[in-house]
Design a protein around this motif. Structure first.
Motif, mmCIF file in Angstrom:
data_model
loop_
_atom_site.group_PDB
_atom_site.id
_atom_site.type_symbol
_atom_site.label_atom_id
_atom_site.label_comp_id
_atom_site.label_asym_id
_atom_site.label_seq_id
_atom_site.Cartn_x
_atom_site.Cartn_y
_atom_site.Cartn_z
ATOM 1 N N THR A 1 0.832 -1.218 0.000
ATOM 2 C CA THR A 1 0.000 0.000 0.000
ATOM 3 C C THR A 1 0.863 1.263 0.000
ATOM 4 O O THR A 1 0.447 2.316 0.481
ATOM 5 C CB THR A 1 -0.922 0.020 1.236
ATOM 6 N N ASN A 2 2.059 1.158 -0.563
ATOM 7 C CA ASN A 2 2.965 2.304 -0.547
ATOM 8 C C ASN A 2 3.432 2.713 -1.934
ATOM 9 O O ASN A 2 4.513 3.266 -2.096
ATOM 10 C CB ASN A 2 4.168 2.021 0.351
ATOM 11 N N TRP A 3 2.609 2.440 -2.966
ATOM 12 C CA TRP A 3 2.931 2.888 -4.307
ATOM 13 C C TRP A 3 2.535 4.351 -4.458
ATOM 14 O O TRP A 3 1.450 4.752 -4.048
ATOM 15 C CB TRP A 3 2.226 2.036 -5.349
ATOM 16 N N SER A 4 3.404 5.142 -5.076
ATOM 17 C CA SER A 4 3.168 6.578 -5.198
ATOM 18 C C SER A 4 2.881 7.023 -6.624
ATOM 19 O O SER A 4 1.933 7.770 -6.866
ATOM 20 C CB SER A 4 4.377 7.348 -4.662
ATOM 21 N N SER A 5 3.697 6.603 -7.598
ATOM 22 C CA SER A 5 3.516 7.043 -8.981
ATOM 23 C C SER A 5 3.962 5.947 -9.926
ATOM 24 O O SER A 5 4.779 5.086 -9.575
ATOM 25 C CB SER A 5 4.315 8.322 -9.252
ATOM 26 N N VAL A 6 3.424 5.968 -11.159
ATOM 27 C CA VAL A 6 3.746 4.945 -12.147
ATOM 28 C C VAL A 6 3.750 5.568 -13.536
ATOM 29 O O VAL A 6 2.979 6.487 -13.817
ATOM 30 C CB VAL A 6 2.754 3.770 -12.081
ATOM 31 N N GLN A 7 4.648 5.080 -14.379
ATOM 32 C CA GLN A 7 4.671 5.455 -15.784
ATOM 33 C C GLN A 7 4.888 4.217 -16.634
ATOM 34 O O GLN A 7 5.735 3.380 -16.315
ATOM 35 C CB GLN A 7 5.779 6.468 -16.072
ATOM 36 N N GLY A 8 4.125 4.109 -17.725
ATOM 37 C CA GLY A 8 4.231 2.972 -18.615
ATOM 38 C C GLY A 8 5.208 3.223 -19.744
ATOM 39 O O GLY A 8 5.321 4.340 -20.252
ATOM 40 N N GLY A 9 5.931 2.168 -20.149
ATOM 41 C CA GLY A 9 6.839 2.232 -21.281
ATOM 42 C C GLY A 9 6.379 1.312 -22.384
ATOM 43 O O GLY A 9 5.175 1.142 -22.595
ATOM 44 N N SER A 10 7.303 0.700 -23.091
ATOM 45 C CA SER A 10 6.979 -0.236 -24.153
ATOM 46 C C SER A 10 7.003 -1.641 -23.582
ATOM 47 O O SER A 10 8.071 -2.232 -23.382
ATOM 48 C CB SER A 10 7.993 -0.108 -25.299
ATOM 49 N N GLU A 11 5.832 -2.164 -23.260
ATOM 50 C CA GLU A 11 5.662 -3.479 -22.650
ATOM 51 C C GLU A 11 6.351 -3.590 -21.302
ATOM 52 O O GLU A 11 6.781 -4.660 -20.886
ATOM 53 C CB GLU A 11 6.156 -4.580 -23.600
ATOM 54 N N ASN A 12 6.443 -2.474 -20.594
ATOM 55 C CA ASN A 12 6.981 -2.487 -19.236
ATOM 56 C C ASN A 12 6.481 -1.257 -18.493
ATOM 57 O O ASN A 12 5.773 -0.416 -19.062
ATOM 58 C CB ASN A 12 8.513 -2.553 -19.228
ATOM 59 N N TRP A 13 6.811 -1.176 -17.216
ATOM 60 C CA TRP A 13 6.454 -0.002 -16.426
ATOM 61 C C TRP A 13 7.497 0.261 -15.357
ATOM 62 O O TRP A 13 8.289 -0.611 -14.991
ATOM 63 C CB TRP A 13 5.063 -0.131 -15.801
#
Length: 465
Positions: free
Chosen positions: A193-205
């Motif tokens: 429960t400690n995820w802050s931010s995410v960005q997606g790439g090409s078939e990964n994140w």
């Protein structure tokens, strides 16, 4: 005038307090409002020591306050009704002149998640594979906080409780479920429960936790996950052991990140100079610093380009420059950061597939690069190698650039789109390309939009009052 001990009359000067600051924008989210401003022109006879922000409910008169020393300042307005912001600067001689900003907004009690466009892999989260040409809600929850769309047909989102969710195609393990089974509705990644931010790439994140650690998952050719290997990962792996990562953003085959100290780091493929280290080989499978500067603030990436804003408001770019994608007036690839123009009022950038959008501090929207589908919003299909303004409005808040389409939200919370629309990816209930902005529906509580290069679907957050 004043009387001296000897009985004579002498004059005195009243020491002055600051003029009013200028509020440039107020951005609302769940339970809070972020107030951006510029300092007073005249600070009086002493330096400004702090700023006081007050949020006032326009119906009840109830108010809440916050203080800070720099822009932006976050305040928690009274819940329920529309509110206005009052603000003043303070120096050693007291509070200065008051300024007022009528937001016309109500604070959000929650945020809904919407999706539209291509759905061949279930990336819209509807438990089906039916394409949608207008926004549809993902489930019925109002607890979504951040969202991003991954190239290749996957979607990612973080909830307000810090949990991390994924859905869509999973051929490279990019859903983080320790398998390669695709999903057409959201599934939680682990139990943290400690995820802050995410960005997606090409078939990964790539994602950053609240403790400042950096994590990645999915396709890893040329070491683009940054874990020191080229091994595909179907569950998240930590990148190094550092706890000071602040911003991360991947291209198609590489990744860039900024640490809390303002340093810039890259890894993955070096093709076209996208690592910014003045080389096109070899690839790097772990983070390497770009130069020695400590003033990097904002990052965005296209499919093969990186854009960044420094703390002084200057705009920089590097990587693949076909069709003028970097915005430096040329089509020459750049293997180290080059400044785009000489202006110092850039606020944010949003890279797409060989084109880019950027918002200035004055609320104007600018674009450049590839334009075969009208994605630059110029009412034509002519590519541009330097920034051109989209219309003349000064109320753009945030944007997002995709494959050949652009989405943007204005400060009034309305959602706009333009560019390619072959699969309903603009969300205007048609499949007609648009070369200038068109409003998506009539709602006024949109807070963010999520597109990525090579994506024909979109995610957006909508505030619930």
């Amino acid at each position: 005038m004043a009387r001296t001990p000897g009985g004579t009359i002498s004059s005195f000067t009243l020491l002055s307090t600051p003029d009013e600051p200028t509020i440039t924008s107020v951005t609302t989210s769940i339970g809070s409002a972020s107030v951006a401003f510029t300092a007073p022109t005249d600070v009086g006879d002493a330096a400004v020591s702090s700023y006081v922000v007050t949020a006032v409910d326009e119906s009840s008169g109830a108010s809440t306050g916050a203080t800070g020393s720099a822009s932006p300042i976050t305040v928690t307005p009274p819940a329920g009704g529309t509110f206005k912001i009052r603000m003043q600067a303070l120096n050693a001689y007291g509070p200065g002149r008051l300024t007022e900003y009528d937001t016309g907004n109500a604070i959000y009690s929650g945020t809904e998640l919407y999706a539209w466009g291509q759905n061949n892999n279930g990336q819209l989260g509807q438990n089906d594979l039916i394409y949608r040409s207008s926004p549809v809600q993902v489930g019925a929850l109002t607890t979504w906080a951040k969202s991003s769309t991954v190239s290749g047909g996957s979607s990612l989102a973080i909830k307000t409780d810090g949990t991390f969710w994924s859905w869509g195609v999973n051929a490279r393990g990019q859903l983080g479920q320790n398998n390669v089974v695709s999903r057409s509705s959201p599934v939680q990644i682990g139990a943290l429960t400690n995820w802050s931010s995410v960005q997606g790439g090409s078939e990964n994140w790539f994602a950053i936790k609240t403790d400042g650690t950096l994590w990645a998952c999915g396709q890893n050719d040329q070491g683009k996950l940054g874990d020191g290997t080229a091994v595909l990962r179907s569950s998240s792996v930590q990148i190094g052991a550092l706890t000071d990562w602040r911003v991360v953003c991947p291209t198609g085959d590489s990744c860039s990140a900024i640490k809390a100290d303002g340093t810039l780091w890259t890894w993955g493929s070096a093709n076209n100079g996208v690592l910014g280290n003045n080389a096109i080989t070899p690839p790097r499978s772990s983070p390497v610093q770009v130069g020695a500067l400590t003033d990097w603030r904002i990052l965005s990436t296209g499919n093969r380009q990186t854009f960044a804003v420094k703390t002084n408001g200057t705009l920089w770019a590097w990587g693949y420059n076909r069709d003028g994608a970097l915005g430096d007036g040329t089509s020459a690839n750049r293997s180290s950061p080059v400044q785009i123009g000489a202006l110092t009022n850039w606020s944010s950038t949003f890279g797409g597939t060989q084109f880019c959008a950027a918002v200035k501090t004055d609320g104007t929207l600018w674009m450049w690069g590839y334009n075969t589908q009208g994605q630059l919003g110029q009412n034509d299909v002519v590519s541009r190698s330097s920034p051109v303004q989209v219309g003349s409005l000064t109320n753009w808040s945030v944007a997002s650039a995709g494959n050949r389409q652009t989405l943007a939200v204005k400060t009034d919370g309305t959602l706009w789109a333009w560019g390619q629309n072959v699969l309903g990816e603009l969300g205007d209930a048609t499949v007609i390309n648009r070369s200038s902005p068109v409003q998506i529906g009539a709602l006024t509580n949109w807070s963010s939009v999520g597109l990525r290069f090579d994506s024909l679907s979109a995610l957006a957050l909508y505030g619930v009052v």
